[in-house]
Scaffold this active site. Structure first.
Site, PDB file in Angstrom:
ATOM      1  N   HIS A 173     -10.083   1.317   2.209  1.00 15.17           N
ATOM      2  CA  HIS A 173      -9.554   2.619   2.646  1.00 15.17           C
ATOM      3  C   HIS A 173     -10.677   3.561   3.086  1.00 15.17           C
ATOM      4  O   HIS A 173     -10.467   4.440   3.917  1.00 15.17           O
ATOM      5  CB  HIS A 173      -8.748   3.286   1.523  1.00 15.17           C
ATOM      6  CG  HIS A 173      -7.319   2.837   1.442  1.00 15.17           C
ATOM      7  ND1 HIS A 173      -6.422   3.004   2.466  1.00 15.17           N
ATOM      8  CD2 HIS A 173      -6.630   2.231   0.435  1.00 15.17           C
ATOM      9  CE1 HIS A 173      -5.230   2.527   2.097  1.00 15.17           C
ATOM     10  NE2 HIS A 173      -5.337   2.042   0.872  1.00 15.17           N
ATOM     11  N   CYS A 177       0.862  -1.184   0.000  1.00 10.07           N
ATOM     12  CA  CYS A 177       0.000   0.000   0.000  1.00 10.07           C
ATOM     13  C   CYS A 177       0.894   1.228   0.000  1.00 10.07           C
ATOM     14  O   CYS A 177       1.928   1.249   0.681  1.00 10.07           O
ATOM     15  CB  CYS A 177      -0.879  -0.015   1.248  1.00 10.07           C
ATOM     16  SG  CYS A 177      -1.971   1.409   1.389  1.00 10.07           S
ATOM     17  N   HIS A 199      -9.227  -3.801  -1.606  1.00  7.19           N
ATOM     18  CA  HIS A 199      -8.192  -3.037  -0.891  1.00  7.19           C
ATOM     19  C   HIS A 199      -8.552  -1.544  -0.887  1.00  7.19           C
ATOM     20  O   HIS A 199      -8.495  -0.891   0.157  1.00  7.19           O
ATOM     21  CB  HIS A 199      -6.831  -3.278  -1.565  1.00  7.19           C
ATOM     22  CG  HIS A 199      -5.695  -2.488  -0.993  1.00  7.19           C
ATOM     23  ND1 HIS A 199      -4.601  -3.084  -0.400  1.00  7.19           N
ATOM     24  CD2 HIS A 199      -5.471  -1.147  -0.932  1.00  7.19           C
ATOM     25  CE1 HIS A 199      -3.764  -2.134   0.013  1.00  7.19           C
ATOM     26  NE2 HIS A 199      -4.261  -0.956  -0.304  1.00  7.19           N
ATOM     27  N   GLU A 200      -8.925  -1.023  -2.063  1.00  6.62           N
ATOM     28  CA  GLU A 200      -9.221   0.417  -2.159  1.00  6.62           C
ATOM     29  C   GLU A 200     -10.491   0.768  -1.391  1.00  6.62           C
ATOM     30  O   GLU A 200     -10.533   1.782  -0.683  1.00  6.62           O
ATOM     31  CB  GLU A 200      -9.325   0.854  -3.628  1.00  6.62           C
ATOM     32  CG  GLU A 200      -8.030   0.711  -4.421  1.00  6.62           C
ATOM     33  CD  GLU A 200      -6.827   1.355  -3.740  1.00  6.62           C
ATOM     34  OE1 GLU A 200      -6.977   2.380  -3.052  1.00  6.62           O
ATOM     35  OE2 GLU A 200      -5.711   0.809  -3.889  1.00  6.62           O
TER      36      GLU A 200
HETATM   37 CO    CO Z   1      -3.697   1.084  -0.050  1.00  4.73          CO
END
Ligand code: CO
Length: 188
Positions: free
Chosen positions: A163, A115, A159-160
């Site tokens: 966030h 990341c 993953h995004e």
């Molecule tokens: Co990331």
């Protein structure tokens, strides 16, 4: 907005844990410009000359919270396969992406995840869903879209989207047994 490895917020800053809010549609000029900057970062980051010159760490995705804006905006550029098995590049500039369904089958990247906001080493299986369906507004095609993602693209989107809730990939690693076997998992 200048986005490089110095301006991207790292996990030693508590702001990276903030929740991101949905944006209003149609997109404001400001939100569209930010999405474009995020996209340009990812695009330029994989060009070795630009990466070196502008201090960009290679990435396949970046979300707005990572540049200090708590909005549900993310850009991803991911090599993938189309339904006929041809290599293509999946590119999105997404506003308000939401996972509307996910497979029971888990998946993880064999080499682990990274990341832009994480500089330390965090090894282990980051367990996610092998297949997901995402609804979002896409600013590249300027329409509401539904993405049926599997494999690597599914991992990157999860993953995004994580966030937006302030979740980082290593939160999903079993710290007592980082490489424990995941039954039935798709290993990518
Ligand atoms: Co990331």
């Amino acid at each position: 907005m200048l986005i490089n490895n110095d301006t991207i917020i790292k996990d030693n800053d508590p702001f990276i844990r903030e929740k991101s809010m949905p944006v209003e549609l149609p997109l404001s000029d400001e939100d569209r410009a930010l999405l474009q900057d995020l996209y340009n970062y990812v695009k330029d980051s994989t060009d070795p000359e630009k990466a070196e010159k502008f201090n960009l760490r290679p990435a396949v995705g970046i979300s707005a919270i990572q540049v200090g804006v708590p909005k549900q905006l993310t850009a991803v550029i991911v090599p993938t396969l189309d339904k006929d098995g041809n290599e293509i590049t999946a590119e999105f500039m997404l506003a308000n992406p939401k996972i509307v369904s996910q497979s029971v089958q888990p998946a993880y990247l064999d080499s682990g995840e990274g990341c832009l906001s994480v500089e330390g080493e965090h090894e282990g299986h980051v367990v996610r869903s092998a297949r997901i369906k995402v609804r979002a507004y896409d600013a590249i095609t300027d329409q509401e879209i539904e993405i049926r993602a599997r494999g690597y693209l599914a991992i990157v989107l999860q993953h995004e989207i994580d966030h937006f809730s302030g979740t980082l990939f290593y939160d999903k690693i079993d710290h007592d047994d980082p490489y424990k076997e995941i039954p039935g998992a798709l290993v990518i």
